[in-house]
Design a protein around this motif. Structure first.
Motif, PDB file in Angstrom:
ATOM      1  N   GLN A 135       0.663  -1.041  -0.016  1.00  0.00           N
ATOM      2  CA  GLN A 135      -0.015  -0.005  -0.164  1.00  0.00           C
ATOM      3  C   GLN A 135       0.871   1.246   0.043  1.00  0.00           C
ATOM      4  O   GLN A 135       1.974   1.213   0.625  1.00  0.00           O
ATOM      5  N   GLY A 136       0.273   2.299  -0.565  1.00  0.00           N
ATOM      6  CA  GLY A 136       1.127   3.528  -0.571  1.00  0.00           C
ATOM      7  C   GLY A 136       0.442   4.403   0.815  1.00  0.00           C
ATOM      8  O   GLY A 136      -0.247   3.826   1.385  1.00  0.00           O
ATOM      9  N   ARG A 137       1.171   5.615   1.049  1.00  0.00           N
ATOM     10  CA  ARG A 137       0.778   6.220   1.951  1.00  0.00           C
ATOM     11  C   ARG A 137      -0.734   6.529   2.168  1.00  0.00           C
ATOM     12  O   ARG A 137      -1.315   6.682   3.474  1.00  0.00           O
ATOM     13  N   ASN A 138      -1.540   6.553   1.293  1.00  0.00           N
ATOM     14  CA  ASN A 138      -3.034   6.853   1.265  1.00  0.00           C
ATOM     15  C   ASN A 138      -3.740   5.524   1.506  1.00  0.00           C
ATOM     16  O   ASN A 138      -4.967   5.435   1.377  1.00  0.00           O
ATOM     17  N   HIS A 139      -3.034   4.322   1.722  1.00  0.00           N
ATOM     18  CA  HIS A 139      -3.446   3.123   1.777  1.00  0.00           C
ATOM     19  C   HIS A 139      -4.133   2.319   0.633  1.00  0.00           C
ATOM     20  O   HIS A 139      -5.021   1.511   0.831  1.00  0.00           O
ATOM     21  N   LYS A 140      -3.985   2.874  -0.201  1.00  0.00           N
ATOM     22  CA  LYS A 140      -4.173   2.317  -1.654  1.00  0.00           C
ATOM     23  C   LYS A 140      -3.228   1.457  -2.314  1.00  0.00           C
ATOM     24  O   LYS A 140      -2.220   1.663  -2.002  1.00  0.00           O
ATOM     25  N   LEU A 141      -3.867   0.222  -2.698  1.00  0.00           N
ATOM     26  CA  LEU A 141      -2.852  -0.791  -3.178  1.00  0.00           C
ATOM     27  C   LEU A 141      -2.072  -0.438  -4.345  1.00  0.00           C
ATOM     28  O   LEU A 141      -2.668   0.340  -5.158  1.00  0.00           O
ATOM     29  N   LEU A 142      -0.709  -0.497  -4.223  1.00  0.00           N
ATOM     30  CA  LEU A 142       0.078  -0.224  -5.417  1.00  0.00           C
ATOM     31  C   LEU A 142       0.338  -1.227  -6.437  1.00  0.00           C
ATOM     32  O   LEU A 142       0.861  -1.314  -7.366  1.00  0.00           O
ATOM     33  N   THR A 143      -0.086  -2.537  -5.772  1.00  0.00           N
ATOM     34  CA  THR A 143       0.118  -3.684  -6.655  1.00  0.00           C
ATOM     35  C   THR A 143      -1.395  -4.222  -6.997  1.00  0.00           C
ATOM     36  O   THR A 143      -1.986  -4.383  -5.963  1.00  0.00           O
ATOM     37  N   PRO A 144      -1.589  -4.810  -7.892  1.00  0.00           N
ATOM     38  CA  PRO A 144      -2.889  -5.442  -8.226  1.00  0.00           C
ATOM     39  C   PRO A 144      -3.201  -6.387  -7.109  1.00  0.00           C
ATOM     40  O   PRO A 144      -2.249  -7.245  -6.877  1.00  0.00           O
ATOM     41  N   LEU A 145      -4.372  -6.760  -6.692  1.00  0.00           N
ATOM     42  CA  LEU A 145      -4.661  -7.687  -5.630  1.00  0.00           C
ATOM     43  C   LEU A 145      -4.231  -8.981  -6.067  1.00  0.00           C
ATOM     44  O   LEU A 145      -3.901  -9.821  -5.066  1.00  0.00           O
ATOM     45  N   ALA A 146      -4.565  -9.756  -7.203  1.00  0.00           N
ATOM     46  CA  ALA A 146      -4.165 -10.768  -7.600  1.00  0.00           C
ATOM     47  C   ALA A 146      -2.714 -11.090  -7.348  1.00  0.00           C
ATOM     48  O   ALA A 146      -2.342 -12.091  -6.903  1.00  0.00           O
TER      49      ALA A 146
END
Length: 106
Positions: A18-29
């Motif tokens: 996750q990035g600082r904004n808690h968004k995934l930086l990598t696809p979930l799969a």
């Protein structure tokens, strides 16, 4: 975090991707694939760590730190943050005190 998969990925592992904004930086799969690799690695290292402990009797922390160096060595199949996660998971599986591990440089 689920995406049609039956695999439960712990928050501690998701945080690695996750990035600082808690968004995934990598696809979930891909996160799920990386998690499976790291969990399998931790499970496979349990027996090796127990053997080292009973044969050479160094401290639990020394064994875990040595294994961390091995995971971060040349040809590593996991990232540094993933290697740290594997070692902390290994300590959990062994019911050993988690060692103090230096944070990877950002």
């Amino acid at each position: 975090m689920q995406d049609g998969s039956q695999i439960f990925i712990p928050d501690s592992f998701i945080a690695l991707h996750q990035g600082r904004n808690h968004k995934l930086l990598t696809p979930l799969a891909e996160v799920a694939t990386r998690y499976e690799l790291c969990e399998d690695l931790a499970q496979m290292l349990v027996e090796q760590a127990q053997i080292l402990y009973h044969q050479s009797a160094p401290s639990e922390a020394a064994i875990l730190k040595t294994m961390l160096m091995g995971l971060q060595g040349e040809g590593a199949v996991v990232t540094q943050p993933e290697a740290r996660w594997v070692i902390l998971r290994l300590a959990e599986l062994l019911e050993w005190k988690a060692p103090e591990l230096a944070q990877p440089e950002s």
